[in-house]
Design an enzyme around this catalytic site. Structure first.
Site, PDB file in Angstrom:
ATOM      1  N   LYS A 158       0.867  -1.416  -0.105  1.00  0.00           N
ATOM      2  CA  LYS A 158      -0.126   0.022   0.160  1.00  0.00           C
ATOM      3  C   LYS A 158       0.824   1.209   0.206  1.00  0.00           C
ATOM      4  O   LYS A 158       1.685   1.458   0.639  1.00  0.00           O
ATOM      5  CB  LYS A 158      -0.889   0.130   1.102  1.00  0.00           C
ATOM      6  CG  LYS A 158      -1.976  -1.144   1.258  1.00  0.00           C
ATOM      7  CD  LYS A 158      -2.753  -0.939   2.472  1.00  0.00           C
ATOM      8  CE  LYS A 158      -3.843  -2.234   2.414  1.00  0.00           C
ATOM      9  NZ  LYS A 158      -4.628  -1.699   3.841  1.00  0.00           N
ATOM     10  N   GLY A 212      11.227  -6.457   8.393  1.00  0.00           N
ATOM     11  CA  GLY A 212       9.721  -7.097   7.850  1.00  0.00           C
ATOM     12  C   GLY A 212       9.985  -7.906   6.716  1.00  0.00           C
ATOM     13  O   GLY A 212      10.678  -8.757   6.738  1.00  0.00           O
TER      14      GLY A 212
END
Length: 396
Positions: A201, A353
């Site tokens: 996103k 991440g």
């Protein structure tokens, strides 16, 4: 924010009770640790403090506990630490965290001993950063060390509150390393400086894009967020990920890059499929994706475009994969980026991440200069946001 902080090497810990905030937020299955990466990452700081005669009191959160929860006890971490260190790490089992067991264990410590407190989130005050819990943590130590970069973006009792009640407050080796690599890369990079942003996103990376455009020479955008940028410019994206409310923002960022003289690179072709499945991909001729299809990875022309930009760089930061690398048929773009970084000779920094998982899973982890241990914290660092857990430590 000053990133030049005092470290454990700047203080004398012999005979002192040292409270160390670690990041032991490890995955568990049936009470066993399935990935001990974060435990291993804490070892250099723990060993240093123990070998220099500190009485080492470790603390951490685990999971999303909202009070005592036997499934989220840190006991397995104490057992794993004992194995890795080759000496006993005593576990102070206290739902209250700083209860009688903990206080007695601390009182009986000899120089070099190590104990681990129970999950700090067993106390509801932790996430609210209430003084009551902060003072209790401070009451059992003479020195505070933060080595939990992954929690440095959170103002909790064990990361920030405790620093009001104990001095000195310094960082461990893990945070020192993060500040050195991330801080130098963002604030004083060797140029050319290239940043690669992926992930799903645009909304997750708005502040990062905004901040990095003022610092980099080239910004590469891949992954799901690229489709919004392309749609904003009039390309067809089929059924690909789209944030319709970010179209204007995407155009603003393209315009900002032009004004700043920053190269903003977007994909020029894609590997596509008609559904979100690991199937054999089709490859588009250009940026346009036909109706009924979705982009799941960058295409071969884009790989060359991105790799050429990487090859000319001296400093590279990468946050977010450029395709659905979990699918074997759509890992090629992310793999090409990882290989290019490994071969580049540049200072390469992976922003935690999914990017960290990608480079490790694809076998390139040991070729990177630095892999950040903090997903959310490294993202906020790249945004230029003040990290409260770092700001609270003593300046050098």
């Amino acid at each position: 924010m000053n990133y030049d902080k005092k470290t454990i090497e700047d203080i004398d810990v012999k005979g002192k009770k040292v409270l160390v905030r670690c990041d032991f937020n490890v995955p568990l299955k049936d009470g066993s640790i399935t990935d001990d990466t974060r435990v291993v990452a804490a070892l250099p700081t723990i060993k240093y403090l123990s070998e220099h005669g500190g009485k080492v009191i470790l603390c951490s959160h685990l999971g999303k506990a909202k009070g005592p929860d036997p499934k989220l006890t840190l006991k397995p971490v104490a057992e794993r630490l004992s194995e890795l260190l080759g000496k006993e790490v005593k576990f102070a089992a206290d739902d209250n965290v700083v209860g009688e067991n903990a206080k007695n264990a601390v009182a009986q410590m000899n120089d070099g001993d190590i104990i681990l407190l129970e999950n700090t989130r067993f106390r509801r005050e932790e996430e609210k950063n209430l003084d009551s819990f902060s003072e209790e943590l401070a009451s059992i130590c003479d020195v505070y060390v933060n080595d939990a970069f992954g929690s440095a973006h959170r103002a909790h009792s064990s990361t920030v509150g405790v620093t009001k009640f104990v001095k000195p407050c310094v960082c461990g080796f893990l945070i020192q390393k993060e500040l050195r690599f991330l801080g130098d890369a963002v604030n004083n990079p060797t140029r050319p400086f290239v940043a690669i942003l992926g992930g799903a996103k645009v909304s997750d990376k708005i502040k990062v894009i905004d901040n990095l455009l003022t610092k980099v020479d080239t910004l590469i955008i891949g992954g799901g967020m690229a489709y919004t940028f392309l749609k904003a410019q009039g390309y067809s994206i089929g059924n690909s990920l789209l944030e319709a409310d970010k179209l204007d923002y995407s155009l603003e960022m393209i315009d900002k890059a032009k004004k700043l003289g920053v190269k903003l690179l977007l994909p020029v072709d894609f590997r596509i499929a008609s559904e979100f499945k690991d199937v054999l991909p089709q490859v588009t001729e250009d940026e346009n994706i036909p109706d009924g299809f979705m982009g799941l990875d960058i295409g071969p022309k884009t790989e060359k475009l991105f790799v050429d930009a990487i090859n000319g760089a001296k400093t590279i930061i990468w946050n977010g994969p450029v395709g659905v690398f979990e699918f074997k048929n759509f890992e090629l773009g992310t793999c090409a980026i990882a290989k290019a970084l490994a071969d580049s000779g540049a200072t390469t920094i992976i922003g935690g991440g999914d990017s960290a998982s990608a480079v490790n899973n694809l076998g390139f982890g040991d070729k990177m200069t630095h892999i950040s241990t903090g997903g959310g914290a490294s993202l906020e660092f790249l945004e230029g946001t003040v990290l409260p857990g770092i700001a609270a430590l003593d300046d050098n």
